[in-house]
Design a protein around this motif. Structure first.
Motif, PDB file in Angstrom:
ATOM      1  N   UNK A  36       0.822  -1.177   0.000  1.00  0.00           N
ATOM      2  CA  UNK A  36       0.000   0.000   0.000  1.00  0.00           C
ATOM      3  C   UNK A  36       0.871   1.248   0.000  1.00  0.00           C
ATOM      4  N   UNK A  37       1.949   1.200   0.775  1.00  0.00           N
ATOM      5  CA  UNK A  37       2.846   2.353   0.851  1.00  0.00           C
ATOM      6  C   UNK A  37       3.494   2.600  -0.510  1.00  0.00           C
ATOM      7  N   UNK A  38       3.775   1.561  -1.243  1.00  0.00           N
ATOM      8  CA  UNK A  38       4.383   1.695  -2.559  1.00  0.00           C
ATOM      9  C   UNK A  38       3.439   2.420  -3.514  1.00  0.00           C
ATOM     10  N   UNK A  39       2.144   2.069  -3.469  1.00  0.00           N
ATOM     11  CA  UNK A  39       1.168   2.729  -4.338  1.00  0.00           C
ATOM     12  C   UNK A  39       1.070   4.213  -4.013  1.00  0.00           C
ATOM     13  N   UNK A  40       1.061   4.538  -2.748  1.00  0.00           N
ATOM     14  CA  UNK A  40       0.986   5.928  -2.320  1.00  0.00           C
ATOM     15  C   UNK A  40       2.221   6.692  -2.771  1.00  0.00           C
ATOM     16  N   UNK A  41       3.384   6.089  -2.645  1.00  0.00           N
ATOM     17  CA  UNK A  41       4.634   6.709  -3.067  1.00  0.00           C
ATOM     18  C   UNK A  41       4.646   6.908  -4.578  1.00  0.00           C
ATOM     19  N   UNK A  42       4.184   5.928  -5.329  1.00  0.00           N
ATOM     20  CA  UNK A  42       4.146   6.036  -6.780  1.00  0.00           C
ATOM     21  C   UNK A  42       3.166   7.126  -7.214  1.00  0.00           C
ATOM     22  N   UNK A  43       2.018   7.241  -6.534  1.00  0.00           N
ATOM     23  CA  UNK A  43       1.037   8.268  -6.853  1.00  0.00           C
ATOM     24  C   UNK A  43       1.603   9.666  -6.561  1.00  0.00           C
ATOM     25  N   UNK A  44       2.302   9.809  -5.449  1.00  0.00           N
ATOM     26  CA  UNK A  44       2.902  11.092  -5.087  1.00  0.00           C
ATOM     27  C   UNK A  44       3.961  11.487  -6.110  1.00  0.00           C
ATOM     28  N   UNK A  45       4.749  10.539  -6.576  1.00  0.00           N
ATOM     29  CA  UNK A  45       5.774  10.829  -7.581  1.00  0.00           C
ATOM     30  C   UNK A  45       5.123  11.252  -8.888  1.00  0.00           C
ATOM     31  N   UNK A  46       4.025  10.654  -9.266  1.00  0.00           N
ATOM     32  CA  UNK A  46       3.306  11.005 -10.481  1.00  0.00           C
ATOM     33  C   UNK A  46       2.772  12.437 -10.379  1.00  0.00           C
ATOM     34  N   UNK A  47       2.230  12.795  -9.244  1.00  0.00           N
ATOM     35  CA  UNK A  47       1.724  14.151  -9.018  1.00  0.00           C
ATOM     36  C   UNK A  47       2.865  15.163  -9.117  1.00  0.00           C
ATOM     37  N   UNK A  48       4.007  14.845  -8.525  1.00  0.00           N
ATOM     38  CA  UNK A  48       5.155  15.760  -8.549  1.00  0.00           C
ATOM     39  C   UNK A  48       5.646  15.974  -9.972  1.00  0.00           C
ATOM     40  N   UNK A  49       5.691  14.929 -10.761  1.00  0.00           N
ATOM     41  CA  UNK A  49       6.145  15.039 -12.148  1.00  0.00           C
ATOM     42  C   UNK A  49       5.148  15.862 -12.950  1.00  0.00           C
ATOM     43  N   UNK A  50       3.858  15.675 -12.712  1.00  0.00           N
ATOM     44  CA  UNK A  50       2.838  16.419 -13.439  1.00  0.00           C
ATOM     45  C   UNK A  50       2.910  17.911 -13.098  1.00  0.00           C
ATOM     46  N   UNK A  51       3.147  18.241 -11.831  1.00  0.00           N
ATOM     47  CA  UNK A  51       3.231  19.647 -11.417  1.00  0.00           C
ATOM     48  C   UNK A  51       4.483  20.302 -11.972  1.00  0.00           C
ATOM     49  N   UNK A  52       5.510  19.486 -12.219  1.00  0.00           N
ATOM     50  CA  UNK A  52       6.753  20.045 -12.766  1.00  0.00           C
ATOM     51  C   UNK A  52       6.599  20.376 -14.240  1.00  0.00           C
ATOM     52  N   UNK A  53       5.524  19.909 -14.868  1.00  0.00           N
ATOM     53  CA  UNK A  53       5.293  20.245 -16.259  1.00  0.00           C
ATOM     54  C   UNK A  53       5.816  19.207 -17.230  1.00  0.00           C
ATOM     55  N   UNK A  54       6.340  18.110 -16.728  1.00  0.00           N
ATOM     56  CA  UNK A  54       6.838  17.064 -17.624  1.00  0.00           C
ATOM     57  C   UNK A  54       5.663  16.346 -18.273  1.00  0.00           C
ATOM     58  N   UNK A  55       4.649  16.059 -17.490  1.00  0.00           N
ATOM     59  CA  UNK A  55       3.463  15.418 -18.039  1.00  0.00           C
ATOM     60  C   UNK A  55       2.471  16.509 -18.374  1.00  0.00           C
ATOM     61  N   UNK A  56       1.832  16.399 -19.491  1.00  0.00           N
ATOM     62  CA  UNK A  56       0.845  17.380 -19.872  1.00  0.00           C
ATOM     63  C   UNK A  56       1.405  18.393 -20.841  1.00  0.00           C
ATOM     64  N   UNK A  57       2.703  18.323 -21.163  1.00  0.00           N
ATOM     65  CA  UNK A  57       3.273  19.209 -22.157  1.00  0.00           C
ATOM     66  C   UNK A  57       2.678  18.852 -23.511  1.00  0.00           C
TER      67      UNK A  57
END
Length: 143
Positions: free
Chosen positions: A1-22
């Motif tokens: 469960x902790x792994x899923x939460x960590x992976x979701x948080x990393x995805x959010x961080x990458x999206x906010x950085x502008x890498x995803x959604x460009x």
């Protein structure tokens, strides 16, 4: 469960950085591939075959014959069961009635007597006795 939460948080961080959604760069439309057409297709296939095996050494006895005319197949096969009975199956197949088979059994047939392979007989071995040795008395040691 902790792994899923960590992976979701990393995805959010990458999206906010502008890498995803460009915005994506679009490539030119792919060329239309040619579809290979089978020129050997036969809309009304026809064939006929048969085989027969009669092996006196092993007692193997079987055969089959089949004919096809378009979508209609007719045939039969027969074989000798281990208990000596002969099983014959006659079958037909067509698009209307599907596959149908009729099984016939014939009583046991006399099995062919298979001659045993000739083996050269060897004469019984000659009895062999080890030589008898006579032993002299052990020498006396003087000490």
């Amino acid at each position: 469960m902790a792994f899923k939460l960590l992976a979701f948080a990393a995805l959010i961080a990458v999206a906010r950085a502008g890498v995803i959604g460009a915005p994506l760069a679009y490539a030119a439309a792919p060329a239309v591939a040619k579809v290979a057409v089978d020129t050997d297709f036969d809309p009304n296939p026809q064939y006929s075959y048969s085989y027969d095996i009669q092996d006196a050494l092993t007692g193997d006895s079987k055969g089959q014959s089949e004919t096809r005319n378009g979508d209609v197949v007719q045939g039969s096969y027969s074989l000798v069961e281990p208990d000596g009975t002969r099983r014959t199956v006659e079958y037909t197949a067509d698009p209307v009635n599907g596959f149908n088979a009729v099984v016939h059994r014939e009583p046991a047939v006399a099995k062919a007597v298979v001659a045993a392979p000739a083996i050269a007989k060897v004469a019984a071995p000659v009895a062999y006795a080890a030589p008898v040795r006579a032993y002299a008395a052990a020498p006396a040691y003087l000490g």
